[in-house]
Write a protein that holds these residues in place. Structure first.
Motif, mmCIF file in Angstrom:
data_model
loop_
_atom_site.group_PDB
_atom_site.id
_atom_site.type_symbol
_atom_site.label_atom_id
_atom_site.label_comp_id
_atom_site.label_asym_id
_atom_site.label_seq_id
_atom_site.Cartn_x
_atom_site.Cartn_y
_atom_site.Cartn_z
ATOM 1 N N ALA A 158 -5.517 -34.505 8.474
ATOM 2 C CA ALA A 158 -4.303 -33.873 9.322
ATOM 3 C C ALA A 158 -3.770 -32.792 8.601
ATOM 4 O O ALA A 158 -3.628 -31.648 9.030
ATOM 5 N N TYR A 159 -3.315 -32.753 7.377
ATOM 6 C CA TYR A 159 -3.117 -31.940 6.540
ATOM 7 C C TYR A 159 -4.174 -30.799 6.100
ATOM 8 O O TYR A 159 -3.659 -29.782 5.583
ATOM 9 N N ARG A 160 -5.035 -31.229 6.268
ATOM 10 C CA ARG A 160 -6.291 -30.280 5.611
ATOM 11 C C ARG A 160 -6.243 -28.807 6.480
ATOM 12 O O ARG A 160 -6.580 -27.868 6.139
ATOM 13 N N ALA A 161 -6.194 -28.999 7.820
ATOM 14 C CA ALA A 161 -6.228 -27.880 8.721
ATOM 15 C C ALA A 161 -4.987 -27.127 8.699
ATOM 16 O O ALA A 161 -5.215 -25.651 8.662
ATOM 17 N N ARG A 162 -3.995 -27.679 8.886
ATOM 18 C CA ARG A 162 -2.749 -27.019 8.639
ATOM 19 C C ARG A 162 -1.572 -27.605 8.096
ATOM 20 O O ARG A 162 -1.510 -28.868 8.410
ATOM 21 N N PRO A 163 -0.699 -27.215 7.465
ATOM 22 C CA PRO A 163 0.527 -27.942 6.903
ATOM 23 C C PRO A 163 1.501 -28.069 8.152
ATOM 24 O O PRO A 163 2.320 -29.366 8.043
ATOM 25 N N ASN A 164 1.828 -27.585 9.146
ATOM 26 C CA ASN A 164 2.789 -27.783 9.811
ATOM 27 C C ASN A 164 2.309 -27.103 11.352
ATOM 28 O O ASN A 164 1.598 -26.315 11.431
ATOM 29 N N PHE A 165 2.863 -27.737 12.707
ATOM 30 C CA PHE A 165 2.756 -26.911 13.814
ATOM 31 C C PHE A 165 3.811 -25.941 14.118
ATOM 32 O O PHE A 165 3.562 -25.057 14.881
ATOM 33 N N ILE A 166 5.084 -26.016 13.534
ATOM 34 C CA ILE A 166 6.089 -25.168 13.702
ATOM 35 C C ILE A 166 6.584 -24.472 12.314
ATOM 36 O O ILE A 166 6.594 -24.904 11.305
ATOM 37 N N PRO A 167 6.807 -23.217 12.844
ATOM 38 C CA PRO A 167 6.975 -22.299 11.291
ATOM 39 C C PRO A 167 8.498 -22.466 10.918
ATOM 40 O O PRO A 167 9.431 -21.631 11.402
ATOM 41 N N ILE B 94 0.452 -15.649 5.319
ATOM 42 C CA ILE B 94 1.861 -15.714 5.062
ATOM 43 C C ILE B 94 2.392 -16.560 5.955
ATOM 44 O O ILE B 94 3.638 -17.140 5.791
ATOM 45 N N LEU B 95 1.893 -17.166 7.001
ATOM 46 C CA LEU B 95 2.538 -18.009 7.896
ATOM 47 C C LEU B 95 2.670 -19.357 7.537
ATOM 48 O O LEU B 95 1.509 -19.907 7.336
ATOM 49 N N PRO B 96 3.816 -19.930 7.471
ATOM 50 C CA PRO B 96 4.029 -21.345 6.957
ATOM 51 C C PRO B 96 3.336 -22.515 7.910
ATOM 52 O O PRO B 96 3.277 -23.559 7.605
ATOM 53 N N ASN B 97 2.917 -22.125 8.922
ATOM 54 C CA ASN B 97 2.329 -23.122 9.922
ATOM 55 C C ASN B 97 0.972 -22.798 10.052
ATOM 56 O O ASN B 97 0.246 -23.641 10.721
ATOM 57 N N ARG B 98 0.167 -22.202 9.268
ATOM 58 C CA ARG B 98 -1.248 -21.973 9.208
ATOM 59 C C ARG B 98 -1.768 -22.634 7.940
ATOM 60 O O ARG B 98 -1.151 -22.574 6.936
ATOM 61 N N GLY B 99 -2.993 -22.890 8.050
ATOM 62 C CA GLY B 99 -3.692 -23.423 6.915
ATOM 63 C C GLY B 99 -4.056 -22.357 6.027
ATOM 64 O O GLY B 99 -4.531 -21.249 6.197
ATOM 65 N N SER B 100 -4.088 -22.655 4.713
ATOM 66 C CA SER B 100 -4.119 -21.942 3.316
ATOM 67 C C SER B 100 -5.714 -21.850 3.247
ATOM 68 O O SER B 100 -6.388 -22.742 3.276
ATOM 69 N N THR B 101 -6.138 -20.681 2.819
ATOM 70 C CA THR B 101 -7.627 -20.697 2.480
ATOM 71 C C THR B 101 -7.940 -20.529 0.974
ATOM 72 O O THR B 101 -8.837 -20.467 0.416
ATOM 73 N N HIS C 279 13.016 -27.868 2.508
ATOM 74 C CA HIS C 279 12.339 -28.621 1.628
ATOM 75 C C HIS C 279 11.483 -29.970 2.508
ATOM 76 O O HIS C 279 10.366 -30.288 2.412
ATOM 77 N N MET C 280 12.534 -30.568 3.539
ATOM 78 C CA MET C 280 12.031 -31.666 3.990
ATOM 79 C C MET C 280 11.083 -31.256 5.174
ATOM 80 O O MET C 280 10.194 -32.078 5.633
ATOM 81 N N LEU C 281 11.305 -30.126 5.823
ATOM 82 C CA LEU C 281 10.326 -29.927 7.052
ATOM 83 C C LEU C 281 9.228 -29.233 6.662
ATOM 84 O O LEU C 281 8.224 -29.066 7.395
ATOM 85 N N ALA C 282 9.241 -28.512 5.450
ATOM 86 C CA ALA C 282 8.034 -27.415 5.187
ATOM 87 C C ALA C 282 7.517 -27.883 3.787
ATOM 88 O O ALA C 282 6.465 -27.903 3.887
ATOM 89 N N VAL C 283 8.387 -27.682 3.018
ATOM 90 C CA VAL C 283 7.622 -27.716 1.558
ATOM 91 C C VAL C 283 6.940 -28.933 1.482
ATOM 92 O O VAL C 283 5.631 -29.158 0.883
ATOM 93 N N ARG C 284 7.409 -30.106 1.631
ATOM 94 C CA ARG C 284 6.694 -31.410 1.524
ATOM 95 C C ARG C 284 5.417 -31.493 2.250
ATOM 96 O O ARG C 284 4.104 -31.832 1.935
ATOM 97 N N ARG C 285 5.365 -30.880 3.613
ATOM 98 C CA ARG C 285 4.099 -30.723 4.258
ATOM 99 C C ARG C 285 3.086 -29.955 3.683
ATOM 100 O O ARG C 285 1.869 -30.113 3.613
ATOM 101 N N GLU C 286 3.622 -28.861 3.255
ATOM 102 C CA GLU C 286 2.728 -27.547 2.671
ATOM 103 C C GLU C 286 2.146 -28.153 1.464
ATOM 104 O O GLU C 286 1.081 -28.060 0.969
ATOM 105 N N GLU C 287 2.832 -29.011 0.744
ATOM 106 C CA GLU C 287 2.295 -29.629 -0.546
ATOM 107 C C GLU C 287 1.290 -30.648 -0.544
ATOM 108 O O GLU C 287 0.094 -30.558 -1.148
ATOM 109 N N ASN C 288 1.464 -31.358 0.698
ATOM 110 C CA ASN C 288 0.338 -32.330 1.125
ATOM 111 C C ASN C 288 -0.737 -31.330 1.649
ATOM 112 O O ASN C 288 -2.071 -31.763 1.334
ATOM 113 N N HIS C 289 -0.718 -30.389 2.168
ATOM 114 C CA HIS C 289 -1.743 -29.628 2.763
ATOM 115 C C HIS C 289 -2.554 -28.869 1.456
ATOM 116 O O HIS C 289 -3.735 -29.212 1.425
#
Length: 154
Positions: A3-12, A70-77, A124-134
């Protein structure tokens, strides 16, 4: 696919947090004024705002040059480790907090300063942890090596 591979979050979350907390501080300032009146507050606030905007623009250009989002809810390439990302793994979020603090000093609204730590904790709780998993799911050992070299915040 993980689930984290595609995108870190659904909400920016980060832009939503900074806007909503800034609006909350403005509303609180109208209801229960918490004024900062000390010499140099406005010039210091202006410097912080300029610094924060400079870091934001530098980080965004670095991401753009690396052909990643640059969008926090999009997958990094691409794993970006240059520019401000050499100094912090989250320079845009650090700049967001500096921007809030600068606006608080410039407008002399103490509520903005009080809400800066809340912005950091929620980001940190809503974005960073999920981005790190991504990023670990996508880049594995490369990202782990980067994490050992560069601090999460500052």
């Amino acid at each position: 696919m993980n689930a984290y591979r595609a995108r870190p979050n659904f909400i920016p979350w980060p832009p939503i947090l900074i806007v909503s907390l800034t609006l909350a501080a403005i509303a609180l300032g109208m209801l229960v004024p918490l004024s900062l009146e000390f010499a140099g507050a406005r010039p210091l606030g202006a410097v912080l705002v300029a610094l924060a905007l400079g870091i934001d623009l530098w980080a965004m250009k670095t991401l753009y040059d690396a052909h990643t989002t640059i969008l926090p809810n999009r997958g990094s390439t691409h794993l970006v480790t240059q520019g401000p990302f050499r100094l912090s793994r989250n320079p845009i979020y650090v700049a967001n907090m500096a921007l809030m603090a600068g606006l608080g000093l410039f407008s002399m609204n103490g509520w903005l300063l009080l809400l800066v730590p809340l912005d950091g904790v929620l980001t940190h709780m809503l974005a960073v942890r999920r981005e790190e998993n991504h990023l670990i799911a996508l880049f594995g050992y490369q990202y782990e090596t980067y994490c050992r070299k560069v601090r999460r915040w500052i």
